[in-house]
Design an enzyme around this catalytic site. Structure first.
Site, PDB file in Angstrom:
ATOM      1  N   ASN A  14       3.621   9.402   0.988  1.00 33.25           N
ATOM      2  CA  ASN A  14       2.458   8.558   1.610  1.00 33.25           C
ATOM      3  C   ASN A  14       1.629   7.217   0.944  1.00 33.25           C
ATOM      4  O   ASN A  14       0.001   8.151  -0.086  1.00 33.25           O
ATOM      5  CB  ASN A  14       1.795   8.500   2.630  1.00 33.25           C
ATOM      6  CG  ASN A  14       0.907   7.485   3.350  1.00 33.25           C
ATOM      7  OD1 ASN A  14       0.836   6.758   3.243  1.00 33.25           O
ATOM      8  ND2 ASN A  14      -0.059   7.826   4.366  1.00 33.25           N
ATOM      9  N   CYS A  15       1.806   6.035   0.076  1.00 33.88           N
ATOM     10  CA  CYS A  15       0.799   5.174  -0.469  1.00 33.88           C
ATOM     11  C   CYS A  15      -0.658   6.230  -0.360  1.00 33.88           C
ATOM     12  O   CYS A  15      -1.412   5.454  -1.189  1.00 33.88           O
ATOM     13  CB  CYS A  15       1.124   3.923  -1.049  1.00 33.88           C
ATOM     14  SG  CYS A  15      -0.450   3.132  -1.898  1.00 33.88           S
ATOM     15  N   PHE A  16      -1.074   5.672   0.862  1.00 33.28           N
ATOM     16  CA  PHE A  16      -2.616   4.992   1.351  1.00 33.28           C
ATOM     17  C   PHE A  16      -2.318   6.752   1.815  1.00 33.28           C
ATOM     18  O   PHE A  16      -3.835   6.559   1.641  1.00 33.28           O
ATOM     19  CB  PHE A  16      -2.310   4.268   2.577  1.00 33.28           C
ATOM     20  CG  PHE A  16      -2.523   2.919   2.493  1.00 33.28           C
ATOM     21  CD1 PHE A  16      -3.267   2.010   1.857  1.00 33.28           C
ATOM     22  CD2 PHE A  16      -1.250   2.409   2.069  1.00 33.28           C
ATOM     23  CE1 PHE A  16      -3.853   0.655   1.633  1.00 33.28           C
ATOM     24  CE2 PHE A  16      -1.033   0.790   2.053  1.00 33.28           C
ATOM     25  CZ  PHE A  16      -2.206   0.598   1.258  1.00 33.28           C
ATOM     26  N   LYS A  61      -8.717   4.331   2.335  1.00 31.37           N
ATOM     27  CA  LYS A  61      -8.214   2.933   1.182  1.00 31.37           C
ATOM     28  C   LYS A  61      -7.994   1.847   1.855  1.00 31.37           C
ATOM     29  O   LYS A  61      -7.093   1.999   3.491  1.00 31.37           O
ATOM     30  CB  LYS A  61      -6.774   3.622   0.524  1.00 31.37           C
ATOM     31  CG  LYS A  61      -6.383   3.041  -0.500  1.00 31.37           C
ATOM     32  CD  LYS A  61      -5.463   4.160  -0.378  1.00 31.37           C
ATOM     33  CE  LYS A  61      -4.277   3.512  -1.486  1.00 31.37           C
ATOM     34  NZ  LYS A  61      -3.289   4.447  -2.282  1.00 31.37           N
TER      35      LYS A  61
END
Length: 228
Positions: free
Chosen positions: A122-124, A139
């Site tokens: 997960n990027c976030f 974020k």
């Protein structure tokens, strides 16, 4: 199609056939974009749906981790001529995001990646020094870059109204990290306010005049030909 447009604009700009570009877009249907080098992600993502429609898996031309595109607004900057290293170029481009959101009473700072960044799909789920985080640690903006010669594509997702239940289902109960924006408007009004604010901020930060220029029919055909 959005990824094809970004990549086509980068190629055209790198060859000197298109000016620098700032654009904003949303996603329909809901999708998860995977970083170019991201090959590990949960198998169940292939069977996800929302509101009766499949959630598509899309490969970005840029790096980074997976991004769920629901309730978000994506920005893309295609430019060239920056003289710093990769991180300096990130921060030079991010200046208009920081200043624009500050005018909306949202203060942002750069994140710090934890040790689990590479393992987290997960990027976030984590924030790197290229990402923008609110004062409470949530974020708000995750960004990624792709370079072609001296030209740069930087695009990123701004989480405006993410659905907590969907976010939990995709990323295993991580909705506690979702941003809570201090803005009264919602939906299209929120999107338009953010776009107008960031366009003005980009004009001020980079001392440029931005002109709205829709893609021509010829350009659409060229983009579609690369997206088959």
């Amino acid at each position: 199609m959005q990824m094809a447009i970004d990549q086509w604009l980068l190629k055209q700009h790198a060859s000197g056939d298109h000016p620098p570009t700032l654009r904003f877009y949303t996603w329909s249907p809901v999708a998860i974009s995977l970083g170019y080098h991201q090959h590990r992600y949960p198998d169940e993502w292939k069977q996800l749906s929302w509101h009766g429609k499949p959630i598509e898996l899309v490969r970005r031309p840029s790096g980074g981790r997976a991004v769920l595109h629901q309730g978000d607004l994506t920005y893309a900057v295609i430019t060239s001529g920056l003289s710093g290293n990769r991180m300096q170029d990130y921060q030079a481009i991010c200046e208009f995001l920081i200043e624009g959101w500050r005018s909306l009473n949202v203060d942002l700072h750069y994140g710090q990646a934890g040790r689990n960044y590479i393992q987290n799909p997960n990027c976030f789920g984590t924030a790197t020094v290229a990402d923008l985080v609110m004062s409470d640690g949530a974020k708000l903006i995750g960004s990624a870059q792709l370079r072609q010669g001296n030209a740069i594509l930087q695009h990123g997702s701004m989480r405006l109204e993410p659905d907590e239940e969907l976010f939990d289902r995709v990323f295993d109960n991580e909705s506690a990290n979702l941003p809570n924006l201090p803005l009264s408007m919602q939906g299209e009004a929120l999107i338009q306010t953010v776009i107008e604010t960031l366009v003005q901020s980009a004009s001020d930060c980079f001392d440029i005049h931005l002109e709205s220029q829709p893609l021509t029919e010829t350009e659409w055909h060229a983009i579609q030909a690369t997206n088959v």
